[in-house]
Enzyme design. Structure first.
Site, PDB file in Angstrom:
ATOM      1  N   ARG A  95     -14.455  12.340 -36.790  1.00 46.98           N
ATOM      2  CA  ARG A  95     -14.104  13.584 -36.100  1.00 46.98           C
ATOM      3  C   ARG A  95     -14.607  14.725 -36.985  1.00 46.98           C
ATOM      4  O   ARG A  95     -13.871  15.264 -37.796  1.00 46.98           O
ATOM      5  CB  ARG A  95     -12.593  13.697 -35.863  1.00 46.98           C
ATOM      6  CG  ARG A  95     -12.122  12.967 -34.614  1.00 46.98           C
ATOM      7  CD  ARG A  95     -12.602  13.670 -33.348  1.00 46.98           C
ATOM      8  NE  ARG A  95     -12.239  12.972 -32.119  1.00 46.98           N
ATOM      9  CZ  ARG A  95     -13.087  12.540 -31.194  1.00 46.98           C
ATOM     10  NH1 ARG A  95     -14.382  12.676 -31.398  1.00 46.98           N
ATOM     11  NH2 ARG A  95     -12.670  11.989 -30.086  1.00 46.98           N
TER      12      ARG A  95
ATOM     13  N   PHE B 154     -21.435  11.679 -30.151  1.00 46.60           N
ATOM     14  CA  PHE B 154     -20.724  10.777 -31.062  1.00 46.60           C
ATOM     15  C   PHE B 154     -20.571   9.370 -30.508  1.00 46.60           C
ATOM     16  O   PHE B 154     -20.471   8.408 -31.254  1.00 46.60           O
ATOM     17  CB  PHE B 154     -19.354  11.359 -31.457  1.00 46.60           C
ATOM     18  CG  PHE B 154     -18.415  11.614 -30.307  1.00 46.60           C
ATOM     19  CD1 PHE B 154     -18.471  12.806 -29.602  1.00 46.60           C
ATOM     20  CD2 PHE B 154     -17.480  10.659 -29.939  1.00 46.60           C
ATOM     21  CE1 PHE B 154     -17.600  13.036 -28.539  1.00 46.60           C
ATOM     22  CE2 PHE B 154     -16.614  10.889 -28.881  1.00 46.60           C
ATOM     23  CZ  PHE B 154     -16.676  12.078 -28.173  1.00 46.60           C
TER      24      PHE B 154
ATOM     25  N   TYR C 150       0.834  -1.206   0.000  1.00 46.06           N
ATOM     26  CA  TYR C 150       0.000   0.000   0.000  1.00 46.06           C
ATOM     27  C   TYR C 150       0.868   1.255   0.000  1.00 46.06           C
ATOM     28  O   TYR C 150       0.532   2.253  -0.615  1.00 46.06           O
ATOM     29  CB  TYR C 150      -0.920   0.002   1.221  1.00 46.06           C
ATOM     30  CG  TYR C 150      -2.023   1.028   1.107  1.00 46.06           C
ATOM     31  CD1 TYR C 150      -3.204   0.726   0.432  1.00 46.06           C
ATOM     32  CD2 TYR C 150      -1.888   2.302   1.658  1.00 46.06           C
ATOM     33  CE1 TYR C 150      -4.206   1.659   0.301  1.00 46.06           C
ATOM     34  CE2 TYR C 150      -2.890   3.251   1.532  1.00 46.06           C
ATOM     35  CZ  TYR C 150      -4.049   2.932   0.854  1.00 46.06           C
ATOM     36  OH  TYR C 150      -5.041   3.856   0.718  1.00 46.06           O
TER      37      TYR C 150
ATOM     38  N   ASP D 200       0.820  19.305 -21.942  1.00 45.50           N
ATOM     39  CA  ASP D 200       0.117  18.040 -22.080  1.00 45.50           C
ATOM     40  C   ASP D 200       1.099  17.173 -22.849  1.00 45.50           C
ATOM     41  O   ASP D 200       1.235  17.287 -24.062  1.00 45.50           O
ATOM     42  CB  ASP D 200      -1.194  18.226 -22.847  1.00 45.50           C
ATOM     43  CG  ASP D 200      -1.931  16.908 -23.031  1.00 45.50           C
ATOM     44  OD1 ASP D 200      -1.276  15.839 -22.960  1.00 45.50           O
ATOM     45  OD2 ASP D 200      -3.145  16.931 -23.258  1.00 45.50           O
TER      46      ASP D 200
ATOM     47  N   PHE E 210      -8.144  20.181 -26.167  1.00 48.89           N
ATOM     48  CA  PHE E 210      -8.408  18.744 -26.151  1.00 48.89           C
ATOM     49  C   PHE E 210      -9.632  18.520 -25.259  1.00 48.89           C
ATOM     50  O   PHE E 210      -9.815  19.214 -24.257  1.00 48.89           O
ATOM     51  CB  PHE E 210      -7.205  17.932 -25.650  1.00 48.89           C
ATOM     52  CG  PHE E 210      -7.480  16.456 -25.747  1.00 48.89           C
ATOM     53  CD1 PHE E 210      -7.473  15.829 -26.978  1.00 48.89           C
ATOM     54  CD2 PHE E 210      -7.817  15.716 -24.629  1.00 48.89           C
ATOM     55  CE1 PHE E 210      -7.797  14.480 -27.092  1.00 48.89           C
ATOM     56  CE2 PHE E 210      -8.129  14.368 -24.738  1.00 48.89           C
ATOM     57  CZ  PHE E 210      -8.124  13.751 -25.969  1.00 48.89           C
ATOM     58  N   THR E 211     -10.430  17.509 -25.624  1.00 48.32           N
ATOM     59  CA  THR E 211     -11.739  17.315 -24.976  1.00 48.32           C
ATOM     60  C   THR E 211     -11.665  17.281 -23.448  1.00 48.32           C
ATOM     61  O   THR E 211     -12.282  18.117 -22.773  1.00 48.32           O
ATOM     62  CB  THR E 211     -12.382  16.008 -25.482  1.00 48.32           C
ATOM     63  OG1 THR E 211     -11.420  14.958 -25.348  1.00 48.32           O
ATOM     64  CG2 THR E 211     -12.779  16.127 -26.944  1.00 48.32           C
TER      65      THR E 211
ATOM     66  N   LYS F 100      -0.747   6.531 -23.920  1.00 46.17           N
ATOM     67  CA  LYS F 100      -0.227   6.835 -25.261  1.00 46.17           C
ATOM     68  C   LYS F 100       1.284   6.511 -25.270  1.00 46.17           C
ATOM     69  O   LYS F 100       1.651   5.348 -25.337  1.00 46.17           O
ATOM     70  CB  LYS F 100      -0.481   8.296 -25.629  1.00 46.17           C
ATOM     71  CG  LYS F 100      -1.899   8.891 -25.600  1.00 46.17           C
ATOM     72  CD  LYS F 100      -3.064   8.113 -25.277  1.00 46.17           C
ATOM     73  CE  LYS F 100      -4.395   8.806 -25.312  1.00 46.17           C
ATOM     74  NZ  LYS F 100      -4.655  10.058 -24.711  1.00 46.17           N
TER      75      LYS F 100
HETATM   76  C1  LIG Z   1      -5.838  10.861 -24.229  1.00 45.65           C
HETATM   77  C2  LIG Z   1      -5.485  12.271 -24.010  1.00 45.65           C
HETATM   78  C3  LIG Z   1      -5.722  12.908 -22.772  1.00 45.65           C
HETATM   79  C4  LIG Z   1      -6.469  12.259 -21.634  1.00 45.65           C
HETATM   80  O1  LIG Z   1      -5.837  11.124 -21.174  1.00 45.65           O
HETATM   81  P1  LIG Z   1      -6.652   9.851 -20.603  1.00 45.65           P
HETATM   82  O2  LIG Z   1      -5.557   8.936 -20.186  1.00 45.65           O
HETATM   83  O3  LIG Z   1      -7.508   9.335 -21.703  1.00 45.65           O
HETATM   84  O4  LIG Z   1      -7.461  10.331 -19.449  1.00 45.65           O
HETATM   85  C5  LIG Z   1      -5.291  14.215 -22.638  1.00 45.65           C
HETATM   86  N1  LIG Z   1      -4.699  14.877 -23.648  1.00 45.65           N
HETATM   87  C6  LIG Z   1      -4.470  14.305 -24.849  1.00 45.65           C
HETATM   88  C7  LIG Z   1      -3.804  15.079 -25.939  1.00 45.65           C
HETATM   89  C8  LIG Z   1      -4.865  12.984 -25.069  1.00 45.65           C
HETATM   90  O5  LIG Z   1      -4.671  12.434 -26.274  1.00 45.65           O
END
Ligand SMILES: *Cc1c(COP(=O)(O)O)cnc(C)c1O
Length: 459
Positions: free
Chosen positions: A383, A450, A73, A216, A125-126, A259
């Site tokens: 998209r 979507f 932990y 990011d 970004f979303t 990623k």
């Molecule tokens: C995927 C992504 C995120 C968010 O990450 P998650 O691991 O899906 O929460 C943030 N910024 C970019 C550019 C991304 O492609």
């Protein structure tokens, strides 16, 4: 034209069988899914290019790390390995693990943003924008104009327009800007990179204004590859050293390990700022868990630590971006309209130019993705107008300039041969593009439509 061949810098030790379905089966599956590729079962997809998020193939060393993960932990060996990997490879002082990227975005936004704040960024970004807005902030796009033009050949289409940034600071005041948000690379611009020179300029300007720069860093390694390839003075430098220099022009980052870091789940917030680190450690306990695991199992942290060392291998990343380009150039060379230059993680088909006989109300990108699946079992993603949703004020569709189908390449998963199948299918559809009909929407959910909207073919 003869191209230099770069083969996969790995060999295959375990395989996951995939099944090619028949055309009548796919017609039925697509109809049952309401012509929305998000609603297909993955078992019915022959080649799944929906996303590169969490779909990477781990190495044998990472899989071994799962068994080796320390599930204590507190004070877990795997946490210490992850912390060391981030410090060594990215160069930041402090690391706070989170379950994925948006967990880190939540921490950063909650700690730094107050109502009335403005957050400049190189295209939204979303999830990033959602967290900024949730905390009362307003996102302001300061990317260069070229990024919004699908055909513009600019080598660093993700660059920040420093004049736009300066104008925003002049308008709202540096005190109302909690940080500059720089994405490397820019996902929604098509995986386009930012140059080292631009990163340096942005940092210099922001430092003078007392504004921290937060990256990011989701696809920062892909960005480093483009710098190595395209920016004068970097051809002989290693990806590892370029990545470290990039990070040195920031005060911290949020990261989706799903990623670059070659894992199926995980993320982190990293920073050189003591105060941000202290507050993040206090807050992570509320949302994710102890600052020594942040919502991750020890084995997840072990796999991510190992993935972080693997991702900066020069041969790996050259092949990864090269494979995306391998698909992209087959299409561009045959005259298929796609966003250029080809970016780091995906090929984006320009559905508007592909299907000029369809109006945007007939959902050209949604329809093209459905035809592609029926033709060859390849799953892509829309998209365009469906993803853009409705304007909350007027209730009308938003009409985005870019109407795209995204073919996203998972890391180390498919061979070039699979991508030949994808290219062949797209080219076949391009030849008979006149016969492709549009769709009408028959079910529309109130938000993020979507994911679950349903459609029927127009006669
Ligand atoms: C995927 C992504 C995120 C968010 O990450 P998650 O691991 O899906 O929460 C943030 N910024 C970019 C550019 C991304 O492609």
């Amino acid at each position: 034209m003869q191209r230099r061949v770069v083969a996969e810098p790995y060999k295959i030790k375990a395989v996951e069988p995939i099944r090619m379905t028949s055309r009548p089966e796919r017609e039925q599956f697509m109809a049952e899914a309401g012509y929305n590729t998000f609603l297909l079962r993955s078992a019915d997809c022959y080649i799944d290019l929906l996303t590169d998020s969490g779909t990477s193939a781990m190495s044998d060393h990472q899989w071994a790390g799962l068994m080796w993960g320390d599930e204590a932990y507190a004070g877990s060996r795997s946490w210490l390995n992850l912390e060391r990997a981030v410090r060594e490879v990215y160069g930041y002082k402090h690391v706070v693990p989170t379950h994925q990227g948006r967990g880190a975005e939540n921490l950063l936004s909650t700690i730094t943003i107050r109502p009335g704040h403005y957050i400049p960024g190189n295209m939204y970004f979303t999830t990033t924008r959602a967290h900024q807005e949730r905390n009362g902030g307003t996102f302001v796009d300061v990317i260069i104009d070229e990024a919004h033009d699908a055909q513009h050949p600019h080598p660093f289409k993700g660059n920040v327009d420093v004049d736009k940034l300066r104008a925003l600071v002049g308008r709202v005041g540096a005190a109302n800007i909690p940080y500059m948000s720089t994405a490397v690379t820019v996902n929604l611009a098509g995986g386009q990179p930012v140059s080292m020179q631009n990163l340096r300029e942005v940092k210099e300007y922001c430092a003078g204004q007392g504004i921290p720069v937060m990256y990011d860093a989701t696809r920062a390694v892909e960005n480093a590859f483009f710098i190595q390839e395209r920016e004068p003075g970097y051809a002989a430098k290693s990806i590892a050293s370029i990545l470290k220099e990039m990070m040195s022009y920031s005060d911290g980052c949020t990261m989706s390990g799903k990623k670059d870091c070659l894992v199926n789940i995980g993320g982190f917030l990293a920073t050189n700022d003591e105060e941000l680190y202290t507050k993040a450690c206090e807050l992570v306990v509320v949302f994710e868990g102890m600052p020594s695991y942040g919502g991750l199992a020890g084995r997840d942290m072990e796999a991510m630590a190992r993935g972080i060392y693997e991702m900066v291998d020069d041969d790996y990343i050259a092949h990864r971006v090269g494979q995306v380009r391998y698909l992209g150039h087959q299409l561009l060379d045959a005259g298929v309209p796609a966003v250029r230059p080809i970016g780091g993680h995906a090929v984006f088909l320009d559905a508007r130019a592909f299907l000029p006989h369809l109006s945007q109300d007939e959902f050209p990108a949604q329809s093209l993705a459905a035809y592609l699946y029926v033709d060859s079992g390849v799953r892509a993603m829309e998209r365009g107008i469906v993803s853009a949703g409705r304007d909350p004020a007027t209730g009308h569709h938003r009409y985005p300039k870019l109407e795209l189908v995204r073919l996203t390449i998972p890391r180390r998963v498919y061979t070039d041969r699979h991508l030949d199948v994808v290219a062949g299918s797209v080219l076949g559809l391009f030849e008979k593009r006149d016969t492709i009909r549009g769709l009408r929407m028959v079910y529309e959910p109130p938000t993020l439509r979507f994911f679950t909207a349903r459609f029927q073919p127009l006669p």
